[in-house]
Design an enzyme around this catalytic site. Structure first.
Site, short mmCIF file in Angstrom:
data_model
loop_
_atom_site.label_atom_id
_atom_site.label_comp_id
_atom_site.label_asym_id
_atom_site.label_seq_id
_atom_site.Cartn_x
_atom_site.Cartn_y
_atom_site.Cartn_z
N TYR A 68 0.20 11.99 -2.09
CA TYR A 68 1.72 11.85 -2.34
C TYR A 68 2.35 13.22 -2.08
O TYR A 68 3.62 13.41 -2.13
CB TYR A 68 2.23 11.25 -3.64
CG TYR A 68 1.41 9.90 -3.81
CD1 TYR A 68 1.59 8.91 -3.04
CD2 TYR A 68 0.35 9.74 -4.95
CE1 TYR A 68 1.23 7.64 -3.02
CE2 TYR A 68 0.10 8.38 -4.99
CZ TYR A 68 0.38 7.42 -4.08
OH TYR A 68 -0.24 6.05 -4.25
N HIS A 75 7.08 3.34 1.29
CA HIS A 75 5.81 3.87 0.72
C HIS A 75 5.61 5.25 1.48
O HIS A 75 5.62 5.44 2.67
CB HIS A 75 4.62 2.92 0.88
CG HIS A 75 4.86 1.62 0.17
ND1 HIS A 75 4.94 1.45 -1.08
CD2 HIS A 75 5.30 0.48 1.05
CE1 HIS A 75 4.80 0.00 -1.19
NE2 HIS A 75 5.08 -0.56 0.05
C1 DQA Z 1 3.10 3.88 -3.03
C2 DQA Z 1 1.89 3.12 -2.66
C3 DQA Z 1 1.44 2.29 -3.80
O1 DQA Z 1 0.33 1.52 -3.45
C4 DQA Z 1 1.21 3.06 -4.96
O2 DQA Z 1 0.85 2.26 -6.10
C5 DQA Z 1 2.13 3.95 -5.33
C6 DQA Z 1 3.01 4.76 -4.40
C7 DQA Z 1 3.22 4.85 -1.93
O3 DQA Z 1 4.62 5.53 -2.09
O4 DQA Z 1 2.70 5.34 -1.07
O5 DQA Z 1 2.33 4.32 -6.46
O6 DQA Z 1 4.07 3.13 -3.25
#
Ligand code: DQA
Length: 140
Positions: free
Chosen positions: A22, A99
């Site tokens: 992230y 995402h």
């Molecule tokens: C997310 C992807 C999701 O699977 C995960 O649980 C997250 C972040 C993303 O931003 O890539 O918490 O939403």
């Protein structure tokens, strides 16, 4: 236009958790950048994050007549929250699902979103830029 940028469970720890997935920017700094971006294009945005599913549902329910669009990264709620799905389906405000990671290149449980069908569209895999692209989609 006025937008709501909504982040769900664990997104408040962006920049601290799983940095390889992230990134290192905190949610606060991402939101600061988004606020400037939106303003530079003559729009406004509010920001809200919660680890509590019901709080996100409440925010979505209150969005009608206030916001022209919602950018939603629901985190893991994406994969199983019928409550969020119903909240989105219950308002006329268009929601773009976001995402940061490419969920389709990750564990199988992340391949399914119960939200996409009731969203206007979905943007994923571009890190923090996913939020920028989602916002931009409302005025391009
Ligand atoms: C997310 C992807 C999701 O699977 C995960 O649980 C997250 C972040 C993303 O931003 O890539 O918490 O939403």
């Amino acid at each position: 236009m006025k937008f709501l940028v909504l982040n769900g469970v664990n997104l408040g720890r962006t920049g601290m958790r799983e940095k390889g997935v992230y990134g290192t920017d905190t949610l606060e700094s991402i939101n600061r950048g988004l606020a400037e971006f939106v303003k530079a294009h003559g729009h406004e945005a509010d920001f809200f994050q919660s680890d509590i599913e019901g709080e996100l549902c409440t925010k979505i329910g209150q969005a009608e007549g206030v916001y022209d669009g919602i950018v939603l990264n629901a985190g893991a709620f994406t994969h199983y929250s019928y409550a969020l799905r119903d909240a989105i389906a219950g308002v006329k405000v268009p929601v773009v699902e976001v995402h940061m990671s490419n969920v389709h290149a990750r564990e199988e449980f992340r391949h399914k979103s119960v939200l996409t069908e009731v969203c206007k569209g979905e943007i994923l895999g571009f890190g923090k830029n996913s939020y920028y692209l989602a916002l931009e989609s409302f005025w391009l």
